[in-house]
Design an enzyme around this catalytic site. Structure first.
Site, PDB file in Angstrom:
ATOM      1  N   LYS A 220       0.841  -1.205   0.000  1.00 19.42           N
ATOM      2  CA  LYS A 220       0.000   0.000   0.000  1.00 19.42           C
ATOM      3  C   LYS A 220       0.875   1.254   0.000  1.00 19.42           C
ATOM      4  O   LYS A 220       2.060   1.185   0.329  1.00 19.42           O
ATOM      5  CB  LYS A 220      -0.927  -0.031   1.219  1.00 19.42           C
TER       6      LYS A 220
ATOM      7  N   TYR B 291      14.725  30.143   8.490  1.00 21.48           N
ATOM      8  CA  TYR B 291      13.524  30.889   8.890  1.00 21.48           C
ATOM      9  C   TYR B 291      13.371  30.951  10.401  1.00 21.48           C
ATOM     10  O   TYR B 291      13.615  29.961  11.095  1.00 21.48           O
ATOM     11  CB  TYR B 291      12.271  30.231   8.304  1.00 21.48           C
TER      12      TYR B 291
HETATM   13  C1  PLP Z   1      -0.381  -1.872   6.808  1.00 21.41           C
HETATM   14  C2  PLP Z   1      -0.900  -3.168   7.238  1.00 21.41           C
HETATM   15  C3  PLP Z   1      -0.027  -4.245   7.468  1.00 21.41           C
HETATM   16  C4  PLP Z   1       1.473  -4.113   7.434  1.00 21.41           C
HETATM   17  O1  PLP Z   1       1.911  -3.534   8.625  1.00 21.41           O
HETATM   18  P1  PLP Z   1       3.476  -3.360   8.971  1.00 21.41           P
HETATM   19  O2  PLP Z   1       3.469  -2.876  10.353  1.00 21.41           O
HETATM   20  O3  PLP Z   1       4.007  -2.328   8.024  1.00 21.41           O
HETATM   21  O4  PLP Z   1       4.124  -4.677   8.793  1.00 21.41           O
HETATM   22  C5  PLP Z   1      -0.591  -5.479   7.761  1.00 21.41           C
HETATM   23  N1  PLP Z   1      -1.936  -5.633   7.859  1.00 21.41           N
HETATM   24  C6  PLP Z   1      -2.792  -4.616   7.656  1.00 21.41           C
HETATM   25  C7  PLP Z   1      -4.242  -4.855   7.771  1.00 21.41           C
HETATM   26  C8  PLP Z   1      -2.311  -3.343   7.353  1.00 21.41           C
HETATM   27  O5  PLP Z   1      -3.166  -2.334   7.190  1.00 21.41           O
END
Ligand code: PLP
Length: 370
Positions: free
Chosen positions: A41, A264
């Protein structure tokens, strides 16, 4: 001169080491002894969705886990045929395409199930779906109290095949007592509605879960972060290899006299004559502005150099007095093998996941090790 870059000389780029990714995948396989859903993702956590999916398609991955239909589409458009799983609840506008292209959704309500069933009936298909169970995350899935009554309901839908059961761990890296109880709850639920043999895919463990807990009856793990080289569990970092190195270049080096403000707000004022390098990266590239004034460092000439004053949109300044001979054009590591991304995240008051996914499109991704 810059033929290795897809565009002409970038000031900020991310080097992605695919051999390191493959190493981390092997670590995940070894620790979970289960099939893997590789979580890609948010553009594979900023590493490049198409590139990562293409690279891993030959690695016998059970699923790619995505956040939405747009990401699922990008995987298919990249020519990758690995099954795709949608990690969160779907909204109704996404579902026709999910059915048409046979991606795997998870269900949190009977209404969703009814809708998918109707769409699958129209398409003349039987759609594989997973049952999501909310054992403590509070983000999706059927509630525990609903479970006993829903299985018979779900099994009535002829165009759905309940092919898996998943749940998610909210605090595997923070609360062992809660997580163990949650894993036990998941197993109780699983046993109460048919056990291991009823569900082809049984999944619960994210990176922290996979590294820190037994898989029990699960036969699929869903690692994300650890594959990209960062362990959410202390004590496991050394088994993983760094995948992304965020780099930039010095664009200017000057010696500022004592009493000169930097950046800044003039939050930093030199107390002595200071060699200051200006570097061509800023929060417009996703380097977090929140590290300003928090003692963040960069890696230059084999030395840690402190960032001075606030991070600006396109440039930062660093004290390179201790870095020997520094010239415009010199490469700088913002994070990677020498400055852990986790350290930058902590200084910015956030987590590595957010730093990775915040790297903007202006940063050119370059791949090696395939
Ligand atoms: C993002 C996600 C993962 C992966 O999590 P990590 O901590 O990056 O390993 C696994 N399961 C679900 C449902 C997620 O949303």
């Amino acid at each position: 001169m810059n033929e290795s870059f897809p565009v002409s000389p970038p000031r900020a780029w991310a080097e992605v080491d695919l051999a390191a990714l493959k190493h981390n995948l092997a670590v995940a396989r070894k620790s979970s002894v289960a099939d893997l859903m590789v979580v890609v993702k948010a553009g594979a956590y900023g590493h490049g969705l198409e590139e990562i999916a293409r690279f891993l398609q030959a690695e016998d991955i059970a699923f790619f886990g995505v956040a939405n239909v747009g990401e699922a589409r990008r995987i298919r458009n990249a020519g990758v045929e690995t099954p795709v799983y949608l990690l969160g609840a779907t909204w109704h506008g996404e579902r026709e395409e999910i059915v048409a292209r046979e991606w795997t959704p998870c269900l949190s309500t009977l209404d969703e199930a009814a809708h998918f069933n109707a769409l699958a009936a129209t398409a003349g298909k039987r759609l594989k779906v997973h049952l999501a169970v909310d054992t403590g995350m509070g983000r999706g899935g059927f509630l525990l109290a609903e479970i006993p009554s829903i299985m018979p309901e779900l099994e009535k839908w002829e165009h759905l095949e309940i092919d898996g059961i998943g749940s998610h761990l909210p605090s595997a890296d923070e609360d062992e007592v809660f997580t163990k109880a949650q894993i036990a709850t998941y197993h109780d639920i699983l046993q109460s509605i048919g056990g291991e043999s009823r569900f082809k895919w049984r999944h619960l463990l994210n990176s922290a879960g996979l590294l820190g807990y037994d898989r029990g009856l699960c036969n699929l793990a869903r690692p994300g972060l650890m594959l990209y080289g960062v362990s959410p569990m202390p004590g496991h970092q050394s088994s993983l290899k760094n995948v992304m190195t965020l780099k930039s270049r010095v664009t200017l080096v000057r010696t500022l006299p004592a009493g000169h403000g930097v950046s800044y707000g003039r939050q930093f004022v030199t107390t002595r004559s200071t060699r200051v390098a200006t570097i061509g990266i800023g929060y417009g590239d996703g380097y977090p502005r929140h590290v300003s004034g928090q003692g963040a460092e960069i890696w230059l000439n084999g030395t840690r150099c402190p960032i001075l004053g606030r991070v600006t949109m396109d440039q930062i300044m660093a004290d390179v007095s201790g870095a020997g001979e520094v010239q415009a054009g010199d490469e700088v590591e913002m994070f990677g093998a020498n400055i852990p991304v986790d350290e930058v995240a902590t200084k910015a008051g956030t987590i590595s996941w957010e730093i990775f996914t915040g790297i903007t499109p202006r940063v050119v991704r370059c791949y090696s090790g395939s």
